[in-house]
Scaffold this motif. Structure first.
Motif, mmCIF file in Angstrom:
data_model
loop_
_atom_site.group_PDB
_atom_site.id
_atom_site.type_symbol
_atom_site.label_atom_id
_atom_site.label_comp_id
_atom_site.label_asym_id
_atom_site.label_seq_id
_atom_site.Cartn_x
_atom_site.Cartn_y
_atom_site.Cartn_z
ATOM 1 N N ALA A 44 35.518 39.473 37.942
ATOM 2 C CA ALA A 44 35.145 40.844 38.298
ATOM 3 C C ALA A 44 36.284 41.525 38.877
ATOM 4 O O ALA A 44 36.608 42.773 38.543
ATOM 5 C CB ALA A 44 33.756 40.721 39.412
ATOM 6 N N GLY A 45 37.101 40.534 39.736
ATOM 7 C CA GLY A 45 38.310 41.309 40.167
ATOM 8 C C GLY A 45 39.209 41.808 39.188
ATOM 9 O O GLY A 45 39.823 42.799 39.229
ATOM 10 N N GLY A 46 39.386 41.018 38.080
ATOM 11 C CA GLY A 46 40.191 41.113 36.843
ATOM 12 C C GLY A 46 39.835 42.597 36.321
ATOM 13 O O GLY A 46 40.478 43.486 35.695
ATOM 14 N N ALA A 47 38.622 42.744 36.102
ATOM 15 C CA ALA A 47 37.750 43.959 35.498
ATOM 16 C C ALA A 47 38.331 45.241 36.384
ATOM 17 O O ALA A 47 38.708 45.970 35.696
ATOM 18 C CB ALA A 47 36.274 43.577 35.422
ATOM 19 N N ALA A 48 37.751 44.946 37.457
ATOM 20 C CA ALA A 48 38.204 45.983 38.588
ATOM 21 C C ALA A 48 39.629 46.852 38.529
ATOM 22 O O ALA A 48 39.868 47.847 38.354
ATOM 23 C CB ALA A 48 38.062 45.658 40.027
ATOM 24 N N ALA A 50 41.392 46.510 35.865
ATOM 25 C CA ALA A 50 41.658 47.129 34.609
ATOM 26 C C ALA A 50 40.631 48.447 34.477
ATOM 27 O O ALA A 50 40.484 49.155 33.198
ATOM 28 C CB ALA A 50 41.124 46.137 33.463
ATOM 29 N N GLY A 51 39.884 48.909 35.448
ATOM 30 C CA GLY A 51 39.194 50.124 35.574
ATOM 31 C C GLY A 51 37.748 49.888 35.180
ATOM 32 O O GLY A 51 37.371 50.844 34.834
#
Length: 134
Positions: A44-48, A50-51
């Motif tokens: 989820a942190g990585g997704a955030a 990446a927008g």
């Protein structure tokens, strides 16, 4: 939801705990069982970054050289599936689940002998026990 490399499907178990507590409980269970956490990935942190928005989702990569090495010695390609992984995620309805590919089936698909593959199942059973309501 299966892994295309294996016939075995991923399995999910509902946690009696909130997301953060589930991750903490699994970390503690893994370490106190004599296993190692090799990596923790905050999807989820990585997704955030990446927008994107993703509900809480963390992958723990864990195991033990004493447990995994015999499988890799028997069938070197088993190293693609080891160490073990457990995904903790929160569904859009708030339910928290853990998911993994059952170790024995996954390793048997790789050609690991049953007696060696079966030894790794306990490393997943302890996680199921850890998130059950007490």
């Amino acid at each position: 939801m299966g892994n295309s490399a294996h016939d075995g499907q991923a399995v999910e178990y509902r946690s009696a705990l909130a997301f953060t507590e589930t991750v903490a409980r699994l970390r503690d269970t893994i370490v106190h069982s004599g296993l190692q956490i090799f990596a923790e990935i905050d999807h989820a942190g990585g997704a955030a970054k990446a927008g994107f928005h993703m509900d809480p989702s963390t992958l723990l990569i864990y195991g033990s050289p004493a447990g995994g090495t015999p499988a890799m010695l028997a069938v070197p390609v088993a190293a693609l599936d080891l160490p073990l992984r457990v995904l903790v995620r929160q569904r859009s309805d708030g339910t928290v689940v853990i998911a993994f590919h059952p170790a024995e089936a996954m390793l048997r698909d790789d050609g690991v002998p049953r007696d060696i593959a079966a030894r790794l199942s306990r490393a997943q059973e302890i996680l199921i026990d850890a998130i059950a309501s007490k």
